[in-house]
Design an enzyme around this catalytic site. Structure first.
Site, PDB file in Angstrom:
ATOM      1  N   ASP A   8      24.526  51.183 -12.126  1.00  0.00           N
ATOM      2  CA  ASP A   8      24.480  49.922 -11.393  1.00  0.00           C
ATOM      3  C   ASP A   8      23.300  50.026 -10.427  1.00  0.00           C
ATOM      4  OD1 ASP A   8      25.386  47.471 -10.096  1.00  0.00           O
ATOM      5  OD2 ASP A   8      26.134  48.775  -8.505  1.00  0.00           O
ATOM      6  N   ASP A  10      22.600  47.621  -7.184  1.00  0.00           N
ATOM      7  CA  ASP A  10      22.966  47.367  -5.788  1.00  0.00           C
ATOM      8  C   ASP A  10      24.141  48.245  -5.370  1.00  0.00           C
ATOM      9  OD1 ASP A  10      21.066  45.260  -5.574  1.00  0.00           O
ATOM     10  OD2 ASP A  10      22.466  43.911  -6.555  1.00  0.00           O
ATOM     11  N   ASP A 169      29.405  51.506  -7.908  1.00  0.00           N
ATOM     12  CA  ASP A 169      30.069  51.622  -6.612  1.00  0.00           C
ATOM     13  C   ASP A 169      31.247  50.670  -6.431  1.00  0.00           C
ATOM     14  OD1 ASP A 169      28.209  49.392  -6.468  1.00  0.00           O
ATOM     15  OD2 ASP A 169      28.676  49.328  -4.326  1.00  0.00           O
TER      16      ASP A 169
END
Length: 217
Positions: A8, A10, A169
């Protein structure tokens, strides 16, 4: 040995929350709506820019989405110019990526950030061609948590789900990796916490980037 890692963007590779909050608050303010803190934006992000603006508008009291079309377009306009505002890789990310590349593993990015913004951020931070594949939000590919983007990346890399790790995250990331059949790694330096990652069935949760190397075998 795993042959690739899908990251990922961001909250995983780069701390982008300041740029997101900066642009979104300007868009909201234009319509007389209040600003929100970066901590609040960490809960708004994860499902793409349209959902980000919907969540911010709802929190600002516009539950009927009266300003959605205009605020969304304004955010997109601002973000095209400001998507690199105070953006930086997280500590330990560059050494991790270098280790992976030295080992012969492929590295890729899968993000719900618009594709052109994803490419721009990745190339600005790491250089053009550094990643083997960068896939942002595209019109013809369903966004995460749908696994469609994972399969686009795997096809480009020429690999199977069993040969790759998925790293993110948020719960959305864990759902995405699981739906595609990848081993999922949740990270604790990003926007969400351990509880969300574990509730969404992360195979493992790590505290520092270098810990990821233990799961390449």
């Amino acid at each position: 040995m795993k042959k690739a890692v899908l990251f990922d963007l961001d909250g995983t590779l780069a701390n982008t929350i300041t740029s997101i909050a900066h642009c979104a608050n300007q868009a909201l303010n234009r319509f007389g709506l209040p600003s929100f803190t970066e901590e609040e934006y960490k809960l708004f992000v994860g499902n793409g820019a349209d959902v980000l603006i919907r969540r911010a508008l709802a929190a600002a009291g516009d539950r009927e989405m009266v300003h959605f079309d205009e605020a969304y377009e304004e955010y997109r306009r601002l973000f095209r110019e400001g998507c690199m505002y105070q953006v930086r890789p997280y500590e330990g990310i560059v050494p991790l990526l270098e280790r992976l590349k030295e080992s012969g593993a492929k590295i890729a990015v899968l993000s719900n950030k618009p594709h052109e913004n994803s490419v721009y951020v990745v190339e600005s931070l790491f250089g053009k061609g550094y990643f083997d594949c960068v896939c942002g939000r595209k019109e013809n590919v369903l966004p995460k948590p749908d696994p469609a983007g994972v399969f686009v990346v795997l096809k480009e890399l020429g690999l199977s789900p069993e040969e790759c790790l998925y790293v993110g995250d948020s719960g959305v990331d864990m759902q995405t990796g699981k739906a595609a059949g990848l081993f999922t790694i949740g990270v604790l330096w990003g926007f969400r916490g351990r509880q969300e990652l574990e509730e969404n069935h992360a195979d493992v949760v790590i505290e520092t980037p270098k810990m990821l190397l233990h799961y390449m075998e």
